[in-house]
Design a protein around this motif. Structure first.
Motif, PDB file in Angstrom:
ATOM      1  N   MET B 206     -10.704  20.499 -23.742  1.00 59.38           N
ATOM      2  CA  MET B 206     -10.448  20.310 -25.100  1.00 59.38           C
ATOM      3  C   MET B 206     -10.107  18.667 -25.028  1.00 59.38           C
ATOM      4  SD  MET B 206      -7.380  23.204 -25.357  1.00 59.38           S
ATOM      5  CE  MET B 206      -6.593  22.991 -23.869  1.00 59.38           C
ATOM      6  N   HIS B 207     -10.422  18.043 -24.443  1.00 55.98           N
ATOM      7  CA  HIS B 207      -9.904  16.492 -24.563  1.00 55.98           C
ATOM      8  C   HIS B 207     -11.147  15.615 -24.099  1.00 55.98           C
ATOM      9  CE1 HIS B 207      -6.129  18.705 -23.398  1.00 55.98           C
ATOM     10  NE2 HIS B 207      -5.522  17.881 -24.255  1.00 55.98           N
ATOM     11  N   PRO B 208     -10.959  14.385 -24.675  1.00 61.52           N
ATOM     12  CA  PRO B 208     -12.509  13.711 -24.511  1.00 61.52           C
ATOM     13  C   PRO B 208     -12.442  13.555 -23.036  1.00 61.52           C
ATOM     14  CG  PRO B 208     -10.702  12.490 -25.657  1.00 61.52           C
ATOM     15  CD  PRO B 208     -10.177  14.004 -25.649  1.00 61.52           C
ATOM     16  N   PRO B 209     -13.821  13.106 -22.345  1.00 64.97           N
ATOM     17  CA  PRO B 209     -13.809  12.920 -21.001  1.00 64.97           C
ATOM     18  C   PRO B 209     -12.817  11.882 -20.392  1.00 64.97           C
ATOM     19  CG  PRO B 209     -15.980  12.784 -22.186  1.00 64.97           C
ATOM     20  CD  PRO B 209     -15.021  13.110 -23.266  1.00 64.97           C
ATOM     21  N   MET B 210     -12.449  12.084 -19.354  1.00 68.88           N
ATOM     22  CA  MET B 210     -11.094  11.194 -18.701  1.00 68.88           C
ATOM     23  C   MET B 210     -11.577  10.929 -17.302  1.00 68.88           C
ATOM     24  SD  MET B 210      -7.192  12.047 -19.191  1.00 68.88           S
ATOM     25  CE  MET B 210      -7.320  12.636 -20.657  1.00 68.88           C
ATOM     26  N   ILE B 211     -11.317   9.846 -16.856  1.00 70.42           N
ATOM     27  CA  ILE B 211     -11.080   9.643 -15.348  1.00 70.42           C
ATOM     28  C   ILE B 211     -10.071   8.828 -15.015  1.00 70.42           C
ATOM     29  CG2 ILE B 211     -12.386   8.074 -13.774  1.00 70.42           C
ATOM     30  CD1 ILE B 211     -14.906   8.594 -15.041  1.00 70.42           C
ATOM     31  N   ALA B 212      -9.274   9.197 -13.861  1.00 74.39           N
ATOM     32  CA  ALA B 212      -8.011   8.380 -13.278  1.00 74.39           C
ATOM     33  C   ALA B 212      -8.830   7.697 -12.224  1.00 74.39           C
ATOM     34  CB  ALA B 212      -7.189   9.251 -13.191  1.00 74.39           C
ATOM     35  N   VAL B 213      -8.417   6.193 -12.068  1.00 76.56           N
ATOM     36  CA  VAL B 213      -8.785   5.558 -10.626  1.00 76.56           C
ATOM     37  C   VAL B 213      -7.603   5.087 -10.057  1.00 76.56           C
ATOM     38  CG1 VAL B 213     -10.833   5.060 -11.875  1.00 76.56           C
ATOM     39  CG2 VAL B 213      -8.883   3.363 -12.233  1.00 76.56           C
ATOM     40  N   GLY B 214      -7.646   5.004  -8.968  1.00 76.56           N
ATOM     41  CA  GLY B 214      -6.478   4.622  -8.118  1.00 76.56           C
ATOM     42  C   GLY B 214      -6.917   3.443  -7.121  1.00 76.56           C
ATOM     43  N   SER B 215      -5.876   2.424  -6.841  1.00 75.19           N
ATOM     44  CA  SER B 215      -6.372   1.415  -6.061  1.00 75.19           C
ATOM     45  C   SER B 215      -5.522   1.280  -4.830  1.00 75.19           C
ATOM     46  CB  SER B 215      -6.041   0.152  -6.827  1.00 75.19           C
ATOM     47  OG  SER B 215      -5.849  -1.109  -5.972  1.00 75.19           O
ATOM     48  N   ASP B 216      -6.160   0.769  -3.544  1.00 72.93           N
ATOM     49  CA  ASP B 216      -5.314   0.799  -2.484  1.00 72.93           C
ATOM     50  C   ASP B 216      -5.021  -0.805  -2.166  1.00 72.93           C
ATOM     51  OD1 ASP B 216      -7.918  -0.011  -1.970  1.00 72.93           O
ATOM     52  OD2 ASP B 216      -8.167   1.381  -0.039  1.00 72.93           O
ATOM     53  N   GLU B 217      -4.929  -1.578  -3.138  1.00 75.00           N
ATOM     54  CA  GLU B 217      -4.680  -2.861  -3.040  1.00 75.00           C
ATOM     55  C   GLU B 217      -3.289  -2.889  -2.456  1.00 75.00           C
ATOM     56  OE1 GLU B 217      -6.768  -5.205  -5.542  1.00 75.00           O
ATOM     57  OE2 GLU B 217      -5.536  -6.620  -5.628  1.00 75.00           O
ATOM     58  N   PRO B 218      -2.787  -3.736  -1.339  1.00 77.79           N
ATOM     59  CA  PRO B 218      -1.737  -3.683  -0.546  1.00 77.79           C
ATOM     60  C   PRO B 218      -0.637  -4.328  -1.281  1.00 77.79           C
ATOM     61  CG  PRO B 218      -3.520  -5.190   0.721  1.00 77.79           C
ATOM     62  CD  PRO B 218      -4.189  -4.553  -0.672  1.00 77.79           C
ATOM     63  N   SER B 219      -0.806  -5.366  -2.053  1.00 80.67           N
ATOM     64  CA  SER B 219       0.114  -6.153  -2.573  1.00 80.67           C
ATOM     65  C   SER B 219       0.730  -5.172  -3.918  1.00 80.67           C
ATOM     66  CB  SER B 219      -0.273  -7.402  -3.125  1.00 80.67           C
ATOM     67  OG  SER B 219      -0.914  -7.161  -4.484  1.00 80.67           O
ATOM     68  N   PRO B 220       1.931  -5.075  -3.957  1.00 81.29           N
ATOM     69  CA  PRO B 220       2.756  -4.390  -4.888  1.00 81.29           C
ATOM     70  C   PRO B 220       2.773  -5.278  -6.260  1.00 81.29           C
ATOM     71  CG  PRO B 220       4.405  -5.088  -3.473  1.00 81.29           C
ATOM     72  CD  PRO B 220       3.037  -5.550  -3.017  1.00 81.29           C
ATOM     73  N   ALA B 221       2.526  -6.403  -6.099  1.00 79.37           N
ATOM     74  CA  ALA B 221       2.676  -7.504  -7.291  1.00 79.37           C
ATOM     75  C   ALA B 221       1.483  -7.048  -8.271  1.00 79.37           C
ATOM     76  CB  ALA B 221       2.515  -8.814  -6.710  1.00 79.37           C
ATOM     77  N   ALA B 222       0.480  -6.435  -7.729  1.00 78.05           N
ATOM     78  CA  ALA B 222      -0.603  -6.169  -8.662  1.00 78.05           C
ATOM     79  C   ALA B 222      -0.262  -4.833  -9.856  1.00 78.05           C
ATOM     80  CB  ALA B 222      -1.814  -5.610  -7.932  1.00 78.05           C
ATOM     81  N   GLY B 223       0.694  -4.537  -9.747  1.00 76.31           N
ATOM     82  CA  GLY B 223       1.444  -3.464 -10.826  1.00 76.31           C
ATOM     83  C   GLY B 223       0.749  -2.090 -10.537  1.00 76.31           C
ATOM     84  N   GLY B 224       0.878  -1.295 -11.475  1.00 74.30           N
ATOM     85  CA  GLY B 224       0.558  -0.166 -11.374  1.00 74.30           C
ATOM     86  C   GLY B 224      -0.888   0.181 -10.788  1.00 74.30           C
TER      87      GLY B 224
END
Lengths: 792, 377
Positions: B206-224
């Motif tokens: 029902m929704h347009p194609p969607m992808i979620a990506v995640g990052s394992d960058e250790p520094s919390p400063a990089a944000g979300g």
């Protein structure tokens, strides 16, 4: 206890860092480096660099630039460089024009070149000093020769090994004195390794194929009792050979480490038996230290270079090393700063299968071992590193019946009744099924639907009807139901043969046996079942009128067949496979008996089609209906809400089953895009369980055009004439060109127009039931070709 | 009659609340699982387990460069194929929809992703000893760094494959001709500007194609550490629609729950904690035209039950049960009650762990031939 185990693989590194990671940029690609014996100076060399740097505590400083002099030529650039093991002032370099250059730093002149050996015909790839005989210099060249020079003389080489132009020597290294004083090994572009005794230049001691493709680097293990030779090449592998057995032609291969790219340079890590460092010729710019016990993941990885790393030199304490690269950088790496790839990798994978299995692959952590004394002893971290492996488990429910992940999905899907009975009956049936699988909530919901949409007046009668043992439509007695149906069918056929109106015949048959008014719904469902049967027969070729014409033509021309020759009723096509052409549900309303006898049915039909002109025909019932209609509508909205909330909770099975059962009642109340999406989801789930028949019922009963058409896509089977290989266009069993019937049944010799089965081996076959019959007494081909047939 | 209807409605509403009771009851159930231990014979750590569409085949991939395929026959899992796939650790393995054939995709540390197809025809050979042949159909070599995740698009989008790599680039390939698995075209490429560790397709139609990506960058400063991208039909490209700012720890896995016609999306995130998010589309559905989707994001749950890093999450096919795996070696199963609050319903801990220790104890003398641990360092 497993919890909170740190996976960190620590190398015991003295944290009181005497050494720091530091870098120096020479602004030009570097090919090689060499350090003096006390690690205070390093010489770096490249195509346009040749200088000595001081290694200070926290930085590199430039000491001498050797690329000075009156005529800077190719001898001032180097492919490889080596520092004299004892004399601080002597260096050797390998030039790309075939010269081996000796440098003396004590020379007062600007140019420090002391001597040039020009025996090699092509570029020299490697120079190396002997570990004990410090005046002996080994050089390996592209021209295929390996030579040993005496640096004290200006004359030519004292020994020459190999033949000119045969195979380029990429690397050559002296064996450590303790394992073979006179031995050296040379690696060649063809992938062979040769070991020579330097006293016997006439022939190699040992020649063996080590790699698939060029070998770029080799290194002897320096420790005692490990006469190991490591080789690395373009085939992305590092191989460790045991060279202790000099008698065997091919030394035993001890370890193979596969890299992600061609390996350009390798060095053993000093003081560590099983560690070897490597750098790649392309892709990977980092230096990796491998443990032979785990050849897949680097023990440590050092980044810093932004281009290919070309050379590595370890400090003796084994915690620090220097590397240089094409990016012009020389970097001192400290082990404490290394990346440990094994710490970052996922140790536990999990997946849930569609039928409720949970696959888990988790690392087996051995924290302690019990030594013989019974005391538990901590396993060293590096052993944890090398012995890492995973256990693979598949979890399933203890009790097969209790399915936690997908509770009884499959059974329920199979047993739910979605067609072929009245709405109320289906609801009641499904409620029972849900209850059977301990889904009391869902069972309640079904019961609720049955009550909401069922006739209020004789709900009691309905109940008793359900429980009647021989009830025509009661779901528990499907068998009887079927047998009666068959009777109806044959009656229908008879009726048709006599040229009667089939509907009338049907009414005759059914109404004769029923007088209970509540059975009318069941009866109507029979009409539903039977009418498609008829339409299907008429369109047996699944085509349009044209094909029927062809059919007729053929009968007339050939005169082989008449309709009675083949008993159609033997081979009923499953009705759920096809969507009937007309919306048969509207027939219910027009059925004369129904109109007159059953008042309660009218509101539920009409509430959805209030605009239909049926209303006029049913004048007498209108009064009752109007109140009922209103209430039914009201309840419908809240049923719609219920269905929506089921979908939101993810119970797509109940949601779609209710939608199907309720049919038109829900159509207008729920957004079609949602309905469509639910249907798609449920059909997909059924597909996962390979419940194609159920999926087909769902598709067929769906009120959405897009879903209904799903099972009508790609349903055409094209046939070709077996004789002329042309597509049969008019009918599947008639070739226009050959004027020939193509697929005759081997048993009755009539064309097969419906399901055909044939042997893959001899291509004979026929009507499925004829063949079935045949196979009961023979496994040979019915056509007489003597093939032992296999029918699928 | 009217009365009876109102009574019915009462029962209807009671039904809804009674769901609550049942769910509460649920949690008191002790759910028993049987673990069937399989000797994997992988020579290094297994990184991923993946079941096929029907749940009768299982693929495992390991750091030892191999992939093994296991088939379920009479309740037992048999290894029917094992072959070297890459020249580095194989991070993930995933099955394509069976409509496209028996197809696997793998991604590896060696900077490539590959598509494999099983050769049909050997199916007739019985006995299990003959291992089936898998052929490399293509090698996707566009990445310059380790390819960390690979995922086939939901079937209604055709045969598409998304890969993400450590340098932050998501690439979407498509086999334009589904009959020719050797020809994959790089259709879209977008840079997420952080080290990527995982991706997940949304399965909603029902929704347009969607992808979620995640990052394992250790520094919390990089944000979300989780971003959501959506394909915009009007701009013909993938665009960022959301950043999950609440998750700042390194993320190791993200998974959309199978949509199953829900109006909202469920997203499970494996980070230091297990996080379950609900994403509600703010715009009315069907409005594909116009700007990117906006979501109302609600954190449905955040659990530290593993008391360590959570590595993987996996949904069942209806998106009603979630499995999470943590560094503590346990797998936890989660289920929501009617209030949408998620509860742990089972903990699966490898039972053979204890016996393994004993085995080690037995093996200890033979291991002693290797040098003492100290010299390894």
């Amino acid at each position: 206890m497993l919890s909170n185990v740190s996976k960190k693989v620590h190398d015991k590194v003295s944290s009181d860092g005497n050494y720091k990671s530091m870098a120096y940029n020479c602004e030009s690609p570097l090919n090689s480096l060499a350090v003096n014996k006390d690690f205070t100076q390093v010489v770096v060399a490249g195509r346009s660099v040749f200088k000595i740097l001081n290694i200070k505590e926290d930085c590199f400083t430039e000491n001498v630039n050797l690329r000075v002099g009156r005529h800077i030529n190719l001898t001032y650039s180097a492919a490889d460089v080596a520092w004299h093991p004892s004399d601080e002032n002597v260096l050797a370099s390998a030039a790309t024009n075939g010269c081996v250059v000796l440098w003396n730093l004590c020379k007062s002149a600007k140019s420090k070149q002391a001597n040039i050996f020009q025996e090699h015909k092509r570029s020299v790839n490697r120079v190396a000093f002997h570990g004990s005989e410090h005046n002996q210099l080994l050089s390996a060249s592209q021209d295929g020769m390996v030579m040993i020079h005496d640096i004290r003389t200006k004359a030519g080489p004292i020994f020459k090994f190999g033949s000119l132009g045969s195979d380029s020597a990429k690397d050559a290294q002296f064996c450590p004195a303790n394992s073979g004083y006179f031995v050296f090994a040379a690696a060649y572009e063809s992938g062979t390794v040769q070991t020579w005794d330097m006293r016997r230049p006439d022939r190699a001691e040992k020649v063996f194929m080590a790699h698939n493709g060029p070998i770029f680097s080799l290194d002897w293990h320096s420790a005692d009792k490990t006469p190991w030779l490591a080789t690395a090449g373009r085939d992305k592998t590092i191989k460790i050979w045991d060279m202790s057995r000099m008698d065997k032609p091919q030394p035993p291969l001890l370890h193979v480490i596969t890299n992600i790219a061609s390996v350009g340079f390798i060095r053993w890590r000093p003081n560590r038996k099983n560690h070897i460092s490597s750098c790649s010729l392309l892709l990977d710019h980092s230096v990796n230290v491998w443990d032979l016990g785990r050849p897949y993941i680097p023990f440590a990885s050092f980044e810093g270079h932004i281009d290919v790393t070309t050379c590595i030199e370890w400090r003796d304490d084994c915690h620090t090393f220097l590397s240089c690269g094409r990016d012009g950088n020389i970097i001192q790496h400290v082990f404490a700063d290394a990346k440990r790839p094994a710490d970052k990798i996922n140790p536990i994978g999990v997946d849930i299968s569609s039928n409720g299995y949970i696959g888990v692959a988790s690392i087996i952590k051995k924290e302690h071992i019990n030594s013989s004394s019974g005391k538990s002893k901590k396993i060293s971290k590096s052993r944890q590193f090398t012995e890492a492996h995973s256990g693979l488990h598949v979890y399933s429910d203890w009790d097969e019946a209790q399915k936690t992940i997908m509770p009884s999905f499959e059974e329920i899907a199979l047993q739910y009744k979605l067609e072929g009975a009245s709405l109320v009956d289906m609801c009641k049936h499904n409620a029972k099924i849900a209850a059977k699988f301990k889904k009391s909530q869902i069972a309640q919901m079904w019961n609720m639907l049955a009550t909401i949409y069922g006739p209020f007046i004789n709900s009691q009668a309905q109940q008793s009807h359900i429980n009647r043992p021989l009830g025509l439509t009661s779901p528990q007695h499907e068998k009887q139901d079927h047998s009666e149906l068959a009777a109806v069918k044959s009656a229908l056929k008879r009726g048709r043969d006599k040229g009667k109106n089939k509907l009338d015949a049907h009414v005759d048959v059914t109404s004769g046996s029923n007088d209970d008014s509540s059975d009318v719904e069941g009866e109507s469902s029979e009409i539903e079942k039977n009418i498609p049967e008829k339409t299907l027969e008429a369109n047996f070729l699944f085509g349009d009128g044209g094909e029927d014409e062809a059919n007729k033509d053929f009968y007339n021309a050939g005169g082989i067949l008449s309709e009675d020759d083949y008993n159609w009723s033997i081979q009923p096509l499953p009705s759920e496979g096809f969507q009937s052409r007309h919306d048969l549900n509207t027939m219910i309303g027009t059925h004369p008996i129904m109109m007159e006898s059953d008042l309660t049915l009218v509101p539920m039909v009409d509430s959805i089609h209030p605009h239909e002109d049926l209303d006029q025909n049913c004048e007498p019932t209108l009064v009752v209906k109007s109140t009922l209609e209103h209430d039914a509508m009201d309840s419908s909205t809240s049923v719609a809400d219920l269905i929506k909330s089921l979908a939101e909770e993810g119970d797509i099975q109940t949601c779609v089953s209710m939608l199907v059962v309720l049919g038109d009642h829900m159509k207008a109340l729920i957004d079609e895009t949602y309905q469509e999406s639910w249907f798609y989801s449920y059909i997909d789930l059924l597909g996962r369980y390979e419940l194609w028949t159920v999926a087909n019922v769902v598709m067929k009963q769906s009120k959405l055009a897009s879903i209904c058409s799903l099972n009508q896509e790609s349903t055409v089977v094209h046939t070709m004439c077996s004789k002329c290989s042309r597509a049969c266009e008019r009918a599947a069993w008639l070739c226009d060109k050959c004027k020939r019937v193509t697929n005759l049944c081997s048993i009755c010799h009539h064309p097969v127009k419906g399901d055909m089965v044939w042997c893959q081996g001899c291509c004979h076959g026929g009507h499925i039931d004829h063949i079935e019959q045949w196979l009961t007494f023979s496994d040979r081909c019915p056509a007489g070709c003597d093939h032992v047939c296999e029918f699928f | 009659m009217l009365l009876s209807i109102t009574v019915l409605f009462r029962i209807l509403s009671w039904l809804k609340t009674s769901l609550f009771l049942q769910d509460k009851y649920w949690c008191h159930f002790y759910i028993m699982f049987v673990a069937k231990s399989i000797s994997s014979e992988h020579k290094d750590i297994i990184h991923d387990v993946s079941f096929d569409y029907h749940g009768t085949r299982m693929a495992t991939c390991s750091s030892d460069h191999t992939v093994k395929v296991w088939d379920l026959e009479k309740g037992e899992w048999h290894c029917t194929a094992s072959w070297k796939t890459h020249s580095g650790s194989v991070w993930r393995v995933t099955w394509a929809h069976p409509d496209f054939g028996q197809v696997l995709a793998t991604c590896s540390f060696d900077r490539t992703a590959a598509v494999w197809e099983e050769l049909s025809g050997d199916v007739g050979t019985k006995g299990g000893s003959s291992s089936n042949t898998w052929i490399k159909r293509t090698s996707l070599v566009d990445s310059r760094t380790s390819v960390t995740d690979v995922g086939f698009a939901p079937k209604h989008l055709g045969l598409q494959l998304a890969t993400c790599s450590e340098d932050g680039i998501v690439r979407i390939y498509e086999a334009v001709d589904v009959m020719n698995l050797s020809n994959w075209q790089l259709q879209y490429e977008f840079n997420c500007n952080f080290k990527l560790s995982c991706l997940s397709w949304n399965t909603s139609r029902m929704h347009p194609p969607m992808i979620a990506v995640g990052s394992d960058e250790p520094s919390p400063a990089a944000g979300g550490k989780v971003q959501i991208y959506e394909y915009s039909e009007t701009n013909r490209k993938w665009q960022k629609v959301e950043i999950i700012y609440t998750v700042t720890d390194p993320v190791h896995d993200v998974r959309f729950a199978p949509n199953m016609g829900r109006s909202y999306h469920l997203l499970a995130i494996a980070s230091n904690d297990l996080v379950i998010l609900t994403l509600k589309n703010l715009r009315k559905e069907g409005g594909n035209a116009g700007g990117p989707s906006r979501f109302e994001i609600r954190q449905t749950g955040s659990f530290d039950d593993h008391q360590s890093v959570v590595w993987r999450v996996s949904w069942n096919i209806t998106g009603t049960i979630l499995a999470s795996s943590g560094d503590d070696g346990a797998v936890r199963l989660w289920k929501a009650n009617y209030l949408d609050s998620w509860k742990c319903i089972a903990v699966l801990q490898s039972e053979t762990y204890a016996s393994d220790i004993e085995k080690t104890a037995f093996l200890a003398p033979s291991i002693a031939s290797t040098p003492t641990p100290g010299s390894y360092r």
